[in-house]
Design a protein around this motif. Structure first.
Motif: not given
Length: 396
Positions: A39-42, A52-59, A85-91
């Protein structure tokens, strides 16, 4: 809807972005694959490591993004309307942990579903990739409303390279334990405030990162709004002189040679999107070209020409490189071919391909050398860079 590489569209055409959406990712192959949602900013940065959501941080902090494994498939549960609103994009990314490259995979699938019904489907295979170890599969981003882009490209490196690209840092074991505790609290619907110490950790800003691209590798970028991308040509050997050049290809097929050393080159394109900073002869200073996104430009091929006074000698031996600065992201393409002919005078380091969406680019490392003793420029056949098919440069 079947998506293909490069497609972009509004999510609302296929799914309701205000309701929960499920993302399913799977790769069939012989390696170990890691999946992640950044989850990145503008500015395209991971300014908050908790997204940053992945196997070691699941939420994520409020459970807007959740990760779970079902057999060989990874699923992300999304609540786009709850994201700050600070999260502008999910990659959404996939990377290889250990040996292998993406060209070896049998299949890579990405699906977006809602209430059990498939809305968006992207299918790829190893034929779509080369030596990448990490790929950006899909981006979900804000542009008035939530949209989706099927990127399907990446670069060598794995999860560490992805972190470096987005400005994140690898977790320590202590931080990992803290993130797992937060994830468990999310899954139980009982989010507790993180400690002041943990808050300080996730708010630390990372230093600018440098990515080194080798021949055949590429990386997708989203340019910082209003800041030109700067291309520099440098070298390590003393007493040498190299001329930075660019060949601009427009979508209608028109070609313009940008440079400062020859009479028939232009210092800039008529639209001003590609500008050369002028010939540099002073030791310690680098020639540079500034580029900005333009809807009519398809790509810019970047090359370096060895001045006559250099005599013979390989680009590798003299330590020649091209550096691309995109805000605080730095991409360097070095001359690595030790077998290149000493009488090859032009080296095409790579190509910057303009995306159809505003301010998006893809950098590809080519490292292509001219034939021995050739003074002919690079050219294009269709959308492919070809050496020695352009005209000879006219001396001033």
């Amino acid at each position: 809807m079947i998506f293909s590489r490069g497609m972009r569209d509004k999510i609302a055409k296929y799914l309701n972005p205000t309701s929960d959406i499920e993302v399913r990712m799977r790769i069939d192959g012989n390696s170990v694959y890691d999946y992640c949602c950044f989850g990145v900013d503008k500015d395209g940065k991971l300014s908050d490591d908790r997204y940053m959501v992945f196997y070691n941080q699941t939420a994520s902090p409020q459970g807007e993004i959740r990760y779970q494994v079902t057999g060989k498939e990874v699923r992300f549960q999304l609540n786009l309307s709850q994201l700050p609103q600070t999260i502008d994009k999910l990659v959404f990314t996939a990377s290889i942990d250990g040996n292998g490259t993406m060209k070896d995979i049998k299949e890579c699938s990405f699906q977006m579903r809602q209430s059990g019904h498939e809305g968006i489907d992207l299918q790829m295979s190893g034929n779509d990739f080369q030596s990448e170890k990490a790929i950006i599969v899909v981006e979900v981003y804000r542009k008035g409303e939530w949209r989706i882009s099927a990127v399907a490209s990446g670069f060598n490196g794995g999860i560490s390279a992805l972190l470096a690209f987005y400005g994140g840092t690898e977790m320590t074991s202590e931080q990992s334990q803290q993130s797992q505790q937060v994830s468990q609290q999310v899954s139980q619907q009982a989010i507790q405030p993180v400690s002041q110490q943990s808050q300080q950790v996730v708010e630390e800003k990372s230093k600018p990162q440098k990515i080194s691209l080798k021949k055949g590798e590429k990386v997708s970028l989203e340019k910082n709004a209003g800041v030109p991308i700067i291309i520099e040509n440098g070298w390590k050997a003393k007493g040498k002189d190299y001329d930075l050049k660019a060949l601009v290809r427009y979508r209608n097929g028109k070609l313009i040679y940008i440079g400062a050393a020859n009479a028939d080159e232009s210092l800039q394109t008529p639209d001003g999107a590609v500008r050369h900073g002028g010939d540099v002869t002073c030791p310690g200073k680098l020639e540079h070209i500034d580029i900005t996104w333009h809807p009519d430009i398809a790509s810019v091929a970047v090359s370096s020409y060895s001045a006559l006074e250099n005599g013979t000698g390989s680009f590798h031996r003299y330590g020649v490189y091209v550096r691309i600065k995109n805000g605080d992201q730095v991409i360097e393409i070095p001359a690595e071919d030790t077998s290149a002919n000493d009488r090859s005078y032009t080296l095409c380091f790579g190509e910057i391909v303009y995306g159809e969406m505003r301010n998006t680019f893809e950098v590809s490392a080519l490292e292509m050398y001219s034939a021995p003793n050739s003074e002919n420029r690079i050219g294009y056949r269709g959308n492919k860079v070809v050496m020695d098919i352009g005209p000879r440069g006219q001396t001033k």
